[in-house]
Design an enzyme around this catalytic site. Structure first.
Site, PDB file in Angstrom:
ATOM      1  N   ARG A   1       0.800  -1.219   0.000  1.00 51.55           N
ATOM      2  CA  ARG A   1       0.000   0.000   0.000  1.00 51.55           C
ATOM      3  C   ARG A   1       0.833   1.270   0.000  1.00 51.55           C
ATOM      4  O   ARG A   1       0.566   2.208  -0.755  1.00 51.55           O
ATOM      5  CB  ARG A   1      -0.932   0.055   1.227  1.00 51.55           C
ATOM      6  CG  ARG A   1      -2.220  -0.666   1.039  1.00 51.55           C
ATOM      7  CD  ARG A   1      -2.662  -1.238   2.362  1.00 51.55           C
ATOM      8  NE  ARG A   1      -1.731  -2.283   2.739  1.00 51.55           N
ATOM      9  CZ  ARG A   1      -1.881  -3.569   2.408  1.00 51.55           C
ATOM     10  NH1 ARG A   1      -2.942  -3.945   1.786  1.00 51.55           N
ATOM     11  NH2 ARG A   1      -0.984  -4.467   2.736  1.00 51.55           N
ATOM     12  N   THR A   2       1.822   1.338   0.857  1.00 50.03           N
ATOM     13  CA  THR A   2       2.563   2.595   0.980  1.00 50.03           C
ATOM     14  C   THR A   2       3.249   2.930  -0.345  1.00 50.03           C
ATOM     15  O   THR A   2       3.129   4.037  -0.862  1.00 50.03           O
ATOM     16  CB  THR A   2       3.584   2.504   2.132  1.00 50.03           C
ATOM     17  OG1 THR A   2       2.879   2.130   3.317  1.00 50.03           O
ATOM     18  CG2 THR A   2       4.282   3.832   2.356  1.00 50.03           C
TER      19      THR A   2
ATOM     20  N   LYS B   1      25.627  -5.045  -4.719  1.00 52.49           N
ATOM     21  CA  LYS B   1      27.026  -4.979  -5.164  1.00 52.49           C
ATOM     22  C   LYS B   1      27.910  -4.376  -4.080  1.00 52.49           C
ATOM     23  O   LYS B   1      29.089  -4.127  -4.303  1.00 52.49           O
ATOM     24  CB  LYS B   1      27.140  -4.113  -6.420  1.00 52.49           C
ATOM     25  CG  LYS B   1      26.367  -4.625  -7.613  1.00 52.49           C
ATOM     26  CD  LYS B   1      26.678  -3.721  -8.802  1.00 52.49           C
ATOM     27  CE  LYS B   1      25.727  -3.946  -9.950  1.00 52.49           C
ATOM     28  NZ  LYS B   1      25.886  -2.888 -10.961  1.00 52.49           N
TER      29      LYS B   1
ATOM     30  N   ARG C   1      11.820   3.685   2.864  1.00 49.24           N
ATOM     31  CA  ARG C   1      11.451   2.697   3.897  1.00 49.24           C
ATOM     32  C   ARG C   1      12.671   1.825   4.132  1.00 49.24           C
ATOM     33  O   ARG C   1      13.290   1.333   3.182  1.00 49.24           O
ATOM     34  CB  ARG C   1      10.266   1.843   3.443  1.00 49.24           C
ATOM     35  CG  ARG C   1      10.040   0.659   4.362  1.00 49.24           C
ATOM     36  CD  ARG C   1       8.770  -0.076   4.060  1.00 49.24           C
ATOM     37  NE  ARG C   1       7.595   0.683   4.482  1.00 49.24           N
ATOM     38  CZ  ARG C   1       6.365   0.174   4.513  1.00 49.24           C
ATOM     39  NH1 ARG C   1       6.144  -1.065   4.129  1.00 49.24           N
ATOM     40  NH2 ARG C   1       5.350   0.911   4.915  1.00 49.24           N
TER      41      ARG C   1
ATOM     42  N   HIS D   1       5.930   5.805  11.333  1.00 47.87           N
ATOM     43  CA  HIS D   1       5.344   5.707   9.982  1.00 47.87           C
ATOM     44  C   HIS D   1       4.381   6.878   9.821  1.00 47.87           C
ATOM     45  O   HIS D   1       3.163   6.728   9.813  1.00 47.87           O
ATOM     46  CB  HIS D   1       4.612   4.357   9.862  1.00 47.87           C
ATOM     47  CG  HIS D   1       4.237   3.975   8.455  1.00 47.87           C
ATOM     48  ND1 HIS D   1       4.301   4.843   7.380  1.00 47.87           N
ATOM     49  CD2 HIS D   1       3.772   2.800   7.969  1.00 47.87           C
ATOM     50  CE1 HIS D   1       3.893   4.194   6.293  1.00 47.87           C
ATOM     51  NE2 HIS D   1       3.572   2.967   6.622  1.00 47.87           N
TER      52      HIS D   1
END
Ligand code: NCD
Length: 278
Positions: free
Chosen positions: A29-30, A58, A79, A107
Site C-alpha cells: 500500500r505505501t 554490489k 522505507r 510511519h
C-alpha cells in the site's frame, strides 16, 4: 484530492516532477499509493521495491545510493528496517525526504491517512476515544499515531499482550504532554466505550526470537460477534494476518479498505505541498 484520486478530475500540478521511491523493506500500500498519488498529479516515479534489485547487492552503501537518487528526483520516499534512517537521509540531501517506515520506529504518512479516515468518517478527532490494539511494541504505525492523537487531545486506550506493550519512552512523552492512557491486555475492557478500534498485526519480522512470536501469535481476533456490543469502527493499516476475521469486512464496522484508499488523496496532498514548483 479525492475526485482526482478517483480520476473524476484530471490534474497536472506536478507535471515534470519525479518522486524517488527507495524501498529497502516490503510494501504494498505505501509504495503503490505514493506511486499512484504522484501519477494522479501528473508526475512520475523512479525507484526500487527491494534492495535486492539495487546496487546495494554490489556493496554500495545507503549514502551513495540516496545521494544519486536525490540528484535524479524532486523528493524521496524511503522505507528501511533501521530506525532513524529517514532522518539520517534527510540531513544528507537537499530534496524533501518522506519516512515511509523506519524499522519499529515511526510511519508518519500512515498516521496522516489514519487521522484523515477518522475525521472523514467520524468528524472531530478531538472528541474520539481510540483503542490501539495488538503489537504496540514493534508496530511503527501505532507509535506515530499515538503522538498525533495526543496532539488532538483524543482519548486513548492501549490493548496488547503484556510482552508487546507501548514502549515506555512513548508513554513518558505522552504523559509529558498531559495525556494519560489506560493500558490493558483485555479487549473487553474497552469494547463498549471506544469509537475506533485500531488493530495491528503482530510484527513477526521484528522478534529477536521466533519462539516468542509463536507464543503471542493470534493473541487477538476481532470478529463480528465480538463487535455486537460495540459501536466502534475497525481500522487497520494492513496487511492483516489473522487479527481481523473476514466476516467483519462487509459490516458497517470494517473501514480498513476505505482507510487504505484514503492513502492516495492524503499522499497527493502531501506531495503537492512539499514538491517545489517551477
Ligand atoms: C504497516 C507498516 O509497514 O508498518 N503497513 C503499512 O504501511 N500499511 C503495518 C504492518 O506492516 O503491519
Amino acid at each position: 484530492m479525492e475526485p482526482v484520486a478517483r480520476s473524476k478530475i484530471i490534474s497536472n500540478v506536478l507535471e515534470g516532477k519525479l518522486l524517488g521511491l527507495l524501498f529497502y523493506e516490503p510494501s504494498t500500500r505505501t509504495r503503490l499509493s505514493f506511486e499512484a498519488a504522484m501519477k494522479r498529479l501528473g508526475g512520475g516515479t523512479v525507484g526500487f521495491a527491494e534492495a535486492g534489485t539495487s546496487s546495494a547487492t554490489k556493496g554500495e552503501n545507503l549514502t551513495d545510493t540516496v545521494r544519486i537518487v536525490a540528484e535524479y528526483t524532486d523528493a524521496l520516499v524511503i522505507r528501511h528496517n533501521m530506525e532513524g534512517t529517514a532522518r539520517y537521509v534527510a540531513e544528507m540531501v537537499d530534496v524533501p525526504v518522506i519516512n515511509a517506515g523506519d524499522g519499529a520506529g515511526q510511519h508518519p504518512t500512515q498516521t496522516l491517512l489514519d487521522l484523515y479516515t477518522m475525521k472523514r468518517l467520524l468528524g472531530n478527532i478531538e472528541e474520539l476515544h481510540v483503542a490501539l490494539v495488538g503489537d504496540l511494541k514493534y508496530g511503527r504505525t501505532v507509535h506515530s499515531l499515538a503522538y498525533a492523537l495526543a496532539m488532538f487531545g483524543a482519548r486513548m486506550s492501549f490493548v496488547s499482550p503484556p510482552e508487546l506493550k507501548m514502549p515506555r519512552e512513548i508513554l513518558h512523552d505522552l504523559a509529558g504532554s498531559g495525556v494519560n492512557v489506560q493500558e490493558t491486555s483485555n479487549i473487553h475492557d474497552v469494547l463498549a466505550y471506544v469509537d475506533v478500534l485500531y488493530v495491528t498485526r503482530i510484527q513477526k519480522e521484528r522478534f529477536p526470537d521466533p519462539q516468542e512470536y509463536l507464543k503471542i501469535k493470534g493473541a487477538y481476533t476481532i470478529d463480528s460477534k465480538l463487535l455486537e456490543n460495540s459501536e466502534a469502527i475497525v481500522m487497520h493499516p494492513l496487511p492483516r494476518v489473522d487479527e481481523i476475521s473476514h466476516d467483519v469486512d462487509n459490516t458497517p464496522y470494517g473501514k480498513y479498505f476505505q482507510q487504505a484508499f484514503y492513502g492516495v488523496p492524503v499522499r497527493m496532498a502531501l506531495l503537492k505541498s512539499i514538491i517545489k514548483k517551477g
